[in-house]
Motif scaffolding. Structure first.
Motif, PDB file in Angstrom:
ATOM      1  N   ILE A 125       0.847  -1.208   0.000  1.00  0.00           N
ATOM      2  CA  ILE A 125       0.000   0.000   0.000  1.00  0.00           C
ATOM      3  C   ILE A 125       0.869   1.239   0.000  1.00  0.00           C
ATOM      4  N   LEU A 126       1.902   1.242   0.850  1.00  0.00           N
ATOM      5  CA  LEU A 126       2.804   2.404   0.937  1.00  0.00           C
ATOM      6  C   LEU A 126       3.497   2.651  -0.386  1.00  0.00           C
ATOM      7  N   ARG A 127       3.895   1.579  -1.062  1.00  0.00           N
ATOM      8  CA  ARG A 127       4.572   1.720  -2.352  1.00  0.00           C
ATOM      9  C   ARG A 127       3.635   2.340  -3.396  1.00  0.00           C
ATOM     10  N   THR A 136       2.821   6.208  -2.477  1.00  0.00           N
ATOM     11  CA  THR A 136       3.907   7.151  -2.751  1.00  0.00           C
ATOM     12  C   THR A 136       4.050   7.454  -4.242  1.00  0.00           C
ATOM     13  N   ARG A 137       3.459   6.602  -5.096  1.00  0.00           N
ATOM     14  CA  ARG A 137       3.529   6.846  -6.540  1.00  0.00           C
ATOM     15  C   ARG A 137       2.391   7.727  -7.043  1.00  0.00           C
ATOM     16  N   LEU A 138       1.416   7.985  -6.191  1.00  0.00           N
ATOM     17  CA  LEU A 138       0.303   8.840  -6.597  1.00  0.00           C
ATOM     18  C   LEU A 138       0.796  10.272  -6.788  1.00  0.00           C
ATOM     19  N   SER A 179      -1.103  13.097  -7.103  1.00  0.00           N
ATOM     20  CA  SER A 179      -1.886  14.106  -6.388  1.00  0.00           C
ATOM     21  C   SER A 179      -1.685  13.992  -4.877  1.00  0.00           C
ATOM     22  N   PRO A 180      -1.293  15.092  -4.203  1.00  0.00           N
ATOM     23  CA  PRO A 180      -1.175  15.072  -2.743  1.00  0.00           C
ATOM     24  C   PRO A 180      -2.508  14.755  -2.066  1.00  0.00           C
ATOM     25  N   GLU A 181      -3.601  15.215  -2.682  1.00  0.00           N
ATOM     26  CA  GLU A 181      -4.922  14.931  -2.112  1.00  0.00           C
ATOM     27  C   GLU A 181      -5.212  13.434  -2.141  1.00  0.00           C
ATOM     28  N   ALA A 182      -4.832  12.778  -3.243  1.00  0.00           N
ATOM     29  CA  ALA A 182      -5.048  11.336  -3.353  1.00  0.00           C
ATOM     30  C   ALA A 182      -4.190  10.578  -2.345  1.00  0.00           C
ATOM     31  N   GLN A 183      -2.943  11.042  -2.166  1.00  0.00           N
ATOM     32  CA  GLN A 183      -2.072  10.416  -1.176  1.00  0.00           C
ATOM     33  C   GLN A 183      -2.657  10.548   0.230  1.00  0.00           C
ATOM     34  N   LEU A 184      -3.132  11.753   0.557  1.00  0.00           N
ATOM     35  CA  LEU A 184      -3.698  12.000   1.886  1.00  0.00           C
ATOM     36  C   LEU A 184      -4.932  11.140   2.128  1.00  0.00           C
ATOM     37  N   LYS A 185      -5.781  11.013   1.112  1.00  0.00           N
ATOM     38  CA  LYS A 185      -6.989  10.211   1.255  1.00  0.00           C
ATOM     39  C   LYS A 185      -6.644   8.741   1.465  1.00  0.00           C
TER      40      LYS A 185
END
Length: 314
Positions: A223-225, A228-230, A232-238
């Protein structure tokens, strides 16, 4: 019947002392324990009712959460009523078969809880790493099958504890230095060779925690891998937000569980009152914390709770 066989027969009852070294303080310790239990019952029943009443929550994530809530209810209820009887009424006696029954439910439900937490980690992995195939991989029949396998695993692994203890000879000593019938606490009262009990207990503990923790760690590393490839910061935060609550619940259960397990076998230098207090909190804190964490961190559940209270308002 020979004298030796009567000397080593099962005692009619065991005597639970509560928290060794804190016998005088137990009356007051029972009040926060009772409050924890009340919060756990209210929170988990509310969670179950909301998930049942809201069709939009009939999804794998919330079905696993319902399994967790139901397990928490049974786990805390298998311990707290008798514990309050010890702390408030001095009623520490528990029949031999009743002790084995409590032992069976406590260890089986603990195994089930670990299994459900593992299944929830797999759910988050599929949701984040394979979103387009989520509904096909984790269909309702698959969720039910996973829940059933977790339950059957717990029953099959814990049942030998009771059968082995049933066949063990016990001496005159029948005082259990604990607040409930825990496997190793009862084994220590046996007069015969307990190596099979100890070895099998270690096997079950390492197999259950080892396999579940391995799957949880693998799921979250992937999941972490992916996160971190997303771009959009918003997508990462979600994505991170959906996993934070689950990680908190895992830590709340695993840390005291491992402390209790290791202390019974290797922590002779740890004071008994600290060990037993943590063992009590291990069965009361997660059931109390889980509905709070998921209710606050999961927007759909929180919105439903708010709506429920607004409907009951003036």
């Amino acid at each position: 019947m020979s004298p030796n066989s009567t000397a080593f027969s099962h005692p009619p009852y065991f005597l639970l002392v509560g928290i060794p070294g804190l016998e005088k303080e137990q009356f007051w310790i029972a009040f926060p324990f009772c409050l924890m239990y009340a919060i756990a019952v209210l929170g988990n029943i509310t969670l179950l009712l909301i998930i049942k009443a809201e069709p939009s929550l009939h999804k794998p994530m919330y079905l696993f959460l319902a399994m967790l809530a139901f397990t928490d209810l049974l786990l805390s209820t298998s311990v707290l009523p008798k514990m309050l009887g010890i702390f408030w009424l001095g009623s520490g006696e528990i029949g031999f078969l009743s002790c084995l029954t409590q032992l069976f439910f406590i260890h089986t439900l603990s195994s089930v809880e670990l299994g459900v937490l593992m299944a929830m980690a797999l759910d988050r992995y599929v949701a984040i790493c394979c979103p387009l195939r989520y509904s096909s991989i984790l269909s309702v029949p698959v969720v039910v099958a996973l829940g059933s396998l977790v339950l059957v695993r717990g029953v099959l692994l814990v049942s030998p504890f009771c059968f082995l203890l049933r066949r063990m000879p016990f001496c005159q000593q029948h005082v259990i230095s604990h607040s409930y019938c825990e496997h190793m606490a009862v084994v220590k009262l046996a007069c015969g060779d307990t190596r099979v009990n100890v070895i099998y207990g270690l096997f079950v503990a390492f197999m259950v925690t080892g396999s579940d923790m391995t799957l949880i760690c693998v799921s979250y590393s992937r999941i972490l891998r992916v996160v971190t490839r997303l771009l959009s910061p918003e997508a990462q935060l979600k994505a991170f937000s959906t996993c934070v609550s689950h990680v908190c619940v895992i830590l709340a259960f695993y840390i005291p569980a491992l402390f209790t397990f290791l202390t019974h076998r290797f922590g002779q230098s740890i004071p008994p009152h600290i060990h037993i207090t943590v063992a009590n909190l291990y069965l009361l804190v997660p059931p109390m914390v889980n509905p709070i964490v998921y209710g606050v961190r999961t927007k759909k559940l929180w919105d439903r709770v708010v709506l429920l209270f607004q409907q009951k308002g003036p």
